[in-house]
Write a protein that holds these residues in place. Structure first.
Motif, PDB file in Angstrom:
ATOM      1  N   CYS A   1     -33.705  47.294  51.145  1.00  0.00           N
ATOM      2  CA  CYS A   1     -32.295  46.855  51.189  1.00  0.00           C
ATOM      3  C   CYS A   1     -31.107  47.893  51.596  1.00  0.00           C
ATOM      4  N   LEU A   2     -30.170  47.287  52.345  1.00  0.00           N
ATOM      5  CA  LEU A   2     -29.049  48.243  52.711  1.00  0.00           C
ATOM      6  C   LEU A   2     -27.767  47.645  52.509  1.00  0.00           C
ATOM      7  N   THR A   3     -26.719  48.497  52.212  1.00  0.00           N
ATOM      8  CA  THR A   3     -25.524  47.951  52.006  1.00  0.00           C
ATOM      9  C   THR A   3     -24.368  49.115  52.681  1.00  0.00           C
ATOM     10  N   CYS A   4     -23.164  48.782  52.885  1.00  0.00           N
ATOM     11  CA  CYS A   4     -22.240  49.769  53.129  1.00  0.00           C
ATOM     12  C   CYS A   4     -20.691  49.665  52.506  1.00  0.00           C
ATOM     13  N   ASP A   5     -20.025  50.731  52.698  1.00  0.00           N
ATOM     14  CA  ASP A   5     -18.757  50.577  51.862  1.00  0.00           C
ATOM     15  C   ASP A   5     -17.611  51.237  52.784  1.00  0.00           C
ATOM     16  N   HIS A   6     -16.599  50.925  53.062  1.00  0.00           N
ATOM     17  CA  HIS A   6     -15.530  51.686  53.599  1.00  0.00           C
ATOM     18  C   HIS A   6     -14.307  51.642  52.990  1.00  0.00           C
ATOM     19  N   THR A   7     -14.017  53.031  52.392  1.00  0.00           N
ATOM     20  CA  THR A   7     -12.681  53.177  51.437  1.00  0.00           C
ATOM     21  C   THR A   7     -12.072  54.331  52.359  1.00  0.00           C
ATOM     22  N   GLY A   8     -10.643  54.056  52.851  1.00  0.00           N
ATOM     23  CA  GLY A   8      -9.990  55.066  53.771  1.00  0.00           C
ATOM     24  C   GLY A   8     -10.620  55.428  54.840  1.00  0.00           C
ATOM     25  N   ASN A   9     -10.897  56.524  55.117  1.00  0.00           N
ATOM     26  CA  ASN A   9     -11.645  57.035  56.306  1.00  0.00           C
ATOM     27  C   ASN A   9     -13.116  57.178  56.050  1.00  0.00           C
ATOM     28  N   ASP A  10     -13.615  56.985  54.774  1.00  0.00           N
ATOM     29  CA  ASP A  10     -14.935  57.439  54.107  1.00  0.00           C
ATOM     30  C   ASP A  10     -15.670  56.086  54.362  1.00  0.00           C
ATOM     31  N   THR A  11     -16.808  56.471  55.099  1.00  0.00           N
ATOM     32  CA  THR A  11     -17.718  55.253  55.240  1.00  0.00           C
ATOM     33  C   THR A  11     -18.998  55.605  54.392  1.00  0.00           C
ATOM     34  N   ARG A  12     -19.660  54.891  53.520  1.00  0.00           N
ATOM     35  CA  ARG A  12     -20.882  55.357  52.750  1.00  0.00           C
ATOM     36  C   ARG A  12     -21.882  54.038  53.176  1.00  0.00           C
ATOM     37  N   ILE A  13     -23.405  54.694  53.129  1.00  0.00           N
ATOM     38  CA  ILE A  13     -24.244  53.485  53.296  1.00  0.00           C
ATOM     39  C   ILE A  13     -25.238  53.861  52.295  1.00  0.00           C
ATOM     40  N   ALA A  14     -25.774  52.904  51.819  1.00  0.00           N
ATOM     41  CA  ALA A  14     -26.710  52.950  50.425  1.00  0.00           C
ATOM     42  C   ALA A  14     -27.920  52.024  50.909  1.00  0.00           C
ATOM     43  N   SER A  15     -29.148  52.784  50.532  1.00  0.00           N
ATOM     44  CA  SER A  15     -30.470  51.844  50.593  1.00  0.00           C
ATOM     45  C   SER A  15     -31.414  51.942  49.281  1.00  0.00           C
ATOM     46  N   GLY A  16     -32.064  51.101  49.120  1.00  0.00           N
ATOM     47  CA  GLY A  16     -32.767  50.863  48.179  1.00  0.00           C
ATOM     48  C   GLY A  16     -34.318  50.611  48.643  1.00  0.00           C
ATOM     49  N   THR A  17     -35.426  51.424  48.085  1.00  0.00           N
ATOM     50  CA  THR A  17     -36.529  51.653  48.479  1.00  0.00           C
ATOM     51  C   THR A  17     -37.697  51.197  47.542  1.00  0.00           C
ATOM     52  N   ARG A  18     -38.918  50.828  48.222  1.00  0.00           N
ATOM     53  CA  ARG A  18     -39.956  50.346  47.104  1.00  0.00           C
ATOM     54  C   ARG A  18     -40.313  51.047  46.199  1.00  0.00           C
ATOM     55  N   ASP A  19     -40.168  52.398  46.305  1.00  0.00           N
ATOM     56  CA  ASP A  19     -40.447  53.306  45.243  1.00  0.00           C
ATOM     57  C   ASP A  19     -39.398  53.614  44.163  1.00  0.00           C
ATOM     58  N   ARG A  20     -38.601  52.382  44.172  1.00  0.00           N
ATOM     59  CA  ARG A  20     -37.394  52.711  43.084  1.00  0.00           C
ATOM     60  C   ARG A  20     -36.271  53.615  43.288  1.00  0.00           C
ATOM     61  N   ARG A  21     -36.383  54.243  44.580  1.00  0.00           N
ATOM     62  CA  ARG A  21     -35.188  55.065  45.027  1.00  0.00           C
ATOM     63  C   ARG A  21     -33.912  54.548  45.493  1.00  0.00           C
ATOM     64  N   ILE A  22     -32.883  54.804  44.937  1.00  0.00           N
ATOM     65  CA  ILE A  22     -31.507  54.567  45.424  1.00  0.00           C
ATOM     66  C   ILE A  22     -31.004  55.765  46.410  1.00  0.00           C
ATOM     67  N   GLN A  23     -30.640  55.542  47.419  1.00  0.00           N
ATOM     68  CA  GLN A  23     -29.940  56.672  48.097  1.00  0.00           C
ATOM     69  C   GLN A  23     -28.541  56.382  48.838  1.00  0.00           C
ATOM     70  N   VAL A  24     -27.884  57.123  48.642  1.00  0.00           N
ATOM     71  CA  VAL A  24     -26.391  57.157  49.356  1.00  0.00           C
ATOM     72  C   VAL A  24     -26.081  58.188  50.158  1.00  0.00           C
ATOM     73  N   TRP A  25     -25.588  57.761  51.477  1.00  0.00           N
ATOM     74  CA  TRP A  25     -25.366  58.785  52.376  1.00  0.00           C
ATOM     75  C   TRP A  25     -23.521  58.588  52.950  1.00  0.00           C
ATOM     76  N   ALA A  26     -22.983  59.660  53.361  1.00  0.00           N
ATOM     77  CA  ALA A  26     -21.753  59.530  54.002  1.00  0.00           C
ATOM     78  C   ALA A  26     -22.076  59.392  55.605  1.00  0.00           C
ATOM     79  N   PHE A  27     -21.145  58.678  56.362  1.00  0.00           N
ATOM     80  CA  PHE A  27     -21.563  58.612  57.728  1.00  0.00           C
ATOM     81  C   PHE A  27     -20.153  58.475  58.517  1.00  0.00           C
ATOM     82  N   ASP A  28     -19.926  59.579  59.703  1.00  0.00           N
ATOM     83  CA  ASP A  28     -18.534  59.370  60.236  1.00  0.00           C
ATOM     84  C   ASP A  28     -18.610  58.936  61.576  1.00  0.00           C
ATOM     85  N   PHE A  29     -19.938  58.256  61.921  1.00  0.00           N
ATOM     86  CA  PHE A  29     -20.087  57.417  63.323  1.00  0.00           C
ATOM     87  C   PHE A  29     -20.228  58.531  64.504  1.00  0.00           C
ATOM     88  N   LYS A  30     -20.238  59.738  64.117  1.00  0.00           N
ATOM     89  CA  LYS A  30     -20.325  60.507  65.206  1.00  0.00           C
ATOM     90  C   LYS A  30     -21.673  61.509  64.945  1.00  0.00           C
TER      91      LYS A  30
END
Length: 463
Positions: free
Chosen positions: A129-158
């Motif tokens: 699964c994947l999802t995203c969130d925009h707060t102000g100028n900060d965009t975050r992407i989160a993923s969930g993988t089959r090995d029970r891991r949740i990861q979150v990144w920041a992304f500036d589109f560049k």
């Protein structure tokens, strides 16, 4: 271009089949509609595709790395991460071998996409699964993988994805994840095989709350207000729950033949529950009443596990896709006009009839008044009266805008007829049809004023 066909959509409270998209070669695992409703992303065993919904055409696929083009690596999930103020759409998707890809619109006409990012994350396990969130100028992407891991990144589109945190859950394999859209930016994780719903702290991923919604969660969707969620309970259909404590509010029984997980989403501006099946149909329930409103036929048989919806200003859409490899993979599109548009269309003939009848009545009244005036005043010119009426009608209730020549004609007419009207106005049998301001004009005590009532009285000679 891949072939497709269209069927006409009529104005109705029911969803009508609008068309089918054909182009995939194998099962379709995920669907996502862009925020502006113009594009559909579809991912499956044969990769990622983007469709122009207006032209019903597939857009060119950008060049990719050999790893991403691996035919054994299916696309498992996708979401649009476009910022609201952006003019170019951005798509993020995950694959069975743990790759994240990000495509961004480019070129003249924005008909092309460029592969901005292609990287393997974590231990390379399937991205569930994947999802995203925009707060102000900060965009975050989160993923969930089959090995029970949740990861979150920041992304500036560049630039690249910038890691914020990565945590491994004790027993939960994530089926769906969502950002809690508050300042805390906590993450909701819906567990597939244990039915648990974890709340992870947005700063470091620590589990701060846990609820249980049942033994299994085949899929889950959170409403826009983040107070309710839908889930495929795998056993007997779909269910609606409160988000704060996971208590079940209502169930929607579909009597599934097999316990395959099926996607379920909100539709019709959160008034409907839309979910897939293992019998070739898509179910549409009334969210509040729990009643089955419609069954949409995608295919004669086979699994339709992949669904999504889109609600625009003028229309509401439902998408369903083939989820097996032993049938022709297609995407069906159903459309329903929004209620305000449908009512407007339904009332259009009645409004036209009312306007026609109103026009006939006004014409009869006008002709009757002209005949009455001509009968009382033999010396009045029909052409002159007609000209005055025509000029006055142009301005409706704005006598101040009457041309000078028309005003002069009115005042001259008053002067010419003052004698006869004076005699009638002073008569003891005067029925009082003229109020005092109008009598003042007729008797010459006042000049013609910018008052629609006075002008009407002079033109129509009501008494």
């Amino acid at each position: 271009m891949p072939p497709m066909f269209l069927l006409p959509t009529s104005h109705s409270n029911d969803y009508r089949l609008e068309g089918r998209l054909v182009g995939h070669k194998n099962a379709i695992n995920c669907l996502a509609v862009s925020h502006n409703g113009c594009m559909l992303a579809s991912g499956g065993s044969d990769g990622m595709r983007i469709w122009d919904l207006k032209r019903r055409a597939q857009l060119p696929i950008p060049p990719q790395t050999p790893a991403i083009r691996n035919p054994a690596d299916p696309v498992t999930c996708a979401c649009w991460i476009t910022r609201h103020e952006a003019t170019r759409e951005t798509l993020c998707y995950g694959t069975g071998l743990g790759f994240i890809g990000i495509w961004q619109q480019q070129g003249e006409g924005l008909q092309d996409f460029d592969a901005k990012i292609s990287r393997r994350v974590g231990t390379g396990k399937e991205i569930m699964c994947l999802t995203c969130d925009h707060t102000g100028n900060d965009t975050r992407i989160a993923s969930g993988t089959r090995d029970r891991r949740i990861q979150v990144w920041a992304f500036d589109f560049k630039g690249p994805l910038i890691p914020i945190f990565s945590v491994e859950l004790a027993t939960t394999i994530p089926r769906t994840i969502n950002f809690n859209r508050t300042a805390s930016r906590n993450i909701l994780v819906f567990g597939m095989y244990d039915g648990e719903i974890h709340t992870l702290r947005g700063t470091d991923g620590a589990v701060i709350a846990t609820n249980n919604a049942g033994p299994l969660i085949g899929h889950a969707s959170v409403d826009a207000g983040q107070t309710l969620f839908l889930m495929d309970n795998v056993m007997n259909g779909f269910s609606l729950h409160r988000l704060d404590d996971a208590v079940c509010i209502r169930t929607y029984n579909t009597n599934p033949v097999k316990t395959f997980p099926k996607q379920v989403v909100f539709g019709g501006k959160a008034t409907l529950v839309v979910g897939g099946s293992d019998t070739g149909v898509i179910y549409v329930f009334d969210k509040n009443e729990g009643t089955l409103k419609q069954v949409l036929q995608h295919a004669d048989t086979g699994r339709v596990q992949t669904v999504t919806t889109y609600d625009g200003i003028h229309r509401s859409l439902i998408f369903g896709a083939t989820s097996v490899n032993d049938a022709e993979p297609t995407i069906s599109i159903w459309c329903r006009k929004q209620d305000s548009v449908a009512k407007s269309a339904d009332n259009r003939p009645l409004s036209a009839l009312k306007s026609f009848v109103r026009g006939i009545v006004q014409l009869v009244i006008a002709m009757g008044m002209i005949a009455c005036v001509l009968g009382q005043y033999k010396t009045l010119s029909l052409a002159s009266l007609g000209n005055v009426w025509q000029e006055y009608s142009k301005f409706g209730d704005r006598p101040q805008d009457l041309p000078d020549d028309v005003r002069l004609l009115l005042e001259k007419y008053i002067e010419d007829r003052r004698g006869g009207v004076l005699e009638r106005a002073q008569s003891p049998v005067d029925n009082g049809n003229h109020d005092e301001p109008v009598k003042s004009i007729i008797l010459g005590r006042e000049k013609l004023r910018d008052d629609s009532k006075d002008v009407h009285a002079v033109i129509l000679l009501g008494s």
